[in-house]
Design a protein around this motif. Structure first.
Motif, PDB file in Angstrom:
ATOM      1  N   LYS A 150       2.194  -1.745  -0.258  1.00  0.00           N
ATOM      2  CA  LYS A 150       0.820  -1.579   0.217  1.00  0.00           C
ATOM      3  C   LYS A 150       0.142  -2.938   0.188  1.00  0.00           C
ATOM      4  O   LYS A 150       0.464  -3.799  -0.633  1.00  0.00           O
ATOM      5  N   VAL A 162       4.286   0.704  -3.280  1.00  0.00           N
ATOM      6  CA  VAL A 162       3.278   1.761  -3.163  1.00  0.00           C
ATOM      7  C   VAL A 162       3.086   2.604  -4.418  1.00  0.00           C
ATOM      8  O   VAL A 162       1.993   3.115  -4.650  1.00  0.00           O
ATOM      9  N   GLN A 181       4.339   1.682  10.478  1.00  0.00           N
ATOM     10  CA  GLN A 181       4.858   0.739   9.487  1.00  0.00           C
ATOM     11  C   GLN A 181       5.881  -0.163  10.171  1.00  0.00           C
ATOM     12  O   GLN A 181       6.497   0.236  11.168  1.00  0.00           O
ATOM     13  N   PHE A 218       5.945  -2.239   5.302  1.00  0.00           N
ATOM     14  CA  PHE A 218       4.502  -2.291   5.035  1.00  0.00           C
ATOM     15  C   PHE A 218       3.768  -1.914   6.315  1.00  0.00           C
ATOM     16  O   PHE A 218       4.373  -1.757   7.374  1.00  0.00           O
ATOM     17  N   SER A 219       2.462  -1.765   6.216  1.00  0.00           N
ATOM     18  CA  SER A 219       1.670  -1.303   7.346  1.00  0.00           C
ATOM     19  C   SER A 219       1.799  -2.216   8.562  1.00  0.00           C
ATOM     20  O   SER A 219       1.804  -3.433   8.450  1.00  0.00           O
ATOM     21  N   SER A 250      -1.140   9.024   0.475  1.00  0.00           N
ATOM     22  CA  SER A 250      -0.958   7.956  -0.506  1.00  0.00           C
ATOM     23  C   SER A 250       0.271   7.156  -0.077  1.00  0.00           C
ATOM     24  O   SER A 250       1.073   7.629   0.732  1.00  0.00           O
ATOM     25  N   GLY A 251       0.428   5.983  -0.639  1.00  0.00           N
ATOM     26  CA  GLY A 251       1.589   5.154  -0.310  1.00  0.00           C
ATOM     27  C   GLY A 251       2.903   5.843  -0.609  1.00  0.00           C
ATOM     28  O   GLY A 251       3.864   5.739   0.159  1.00  0.00           O
TER      29      GLY A 251
END
Length: 159
Positions: free
Chosen positions: A50, A68, A138, A130-131, A33-34
């Motif tokens: 996210k 997130v 990240q 962030f991704s 999960s985030g």
């Protein structure tokens, strides 16, 4: 000494535009999960965002970044982009639409640049995370630096 991190397309795009960023990698690439990602990176979950892709009642697509640990408020999101309503896209639509898989979606480097809105809290941090476009990777950069890579606006987007 910094370990050598594999470059993602997001990192290559940032390098091309000479935008300073820091890369982070977390080993456990099982579906985290985030908040677990933030924990794995030793980061404040309020600073880790996210990327969510939605479709409006007009059939236009929109990208939202929210912390997130928070949930996107679809009514606030719709209002922020001037839509009657907004819905999350189906997971199977994500890859063909953006070029990214669920859990590795980044606002940078999508197949097409969609209108992007980031939760207003991003402005209160020197950097946000962030991704980087791949699960396990990240990027961290300032909101000002991010503006050099993509156009976005800020709005209250969370429940």
């Amino acid at each position: 000494m910094k370990k050598n991190i594999e470059k993602t397309n997001v990192m290559r795009l940032l390098d091309q535009k000479k935008i300073a960023y820091e890369s982070h990698c977390y080993a456990d690439t099982d579906a985290l999960s985030g908040t677990e990602v933030a924990e794995a990176l030793g980061q404040n979950p309020a600073q880790v965002f996210k990327t969510l892709v939605t479709v409006g009642s007009s059939k236009q697509y929109f990208v939202f970044l929210v912390p997130v640990a928070e949930e996107l408020d679809l009514k606030k999101a719709a209002k922020a982009v001037g839509e009657k309503s907004i819905a999350m896209i189906k997971s199977k639509e994500l890859l063909p639409l953006t070029g990214y898989v669920h859990g590795g979606c980044s606002p940078i480097g999508m197949k097409k640049q969609f209108r992007t809105t980031i939760h207003a809290s991003a402005a209160s941090f020197a950097t946000i995370i962030f991704s980087a476009g791949k699960i396990g990777y990240q990027v961290e950069l300032s909101p000002e630096a991010l503006r050099k890579a993509i156009r976005y606006e800020l709005a209250d987007l969370i429940v």
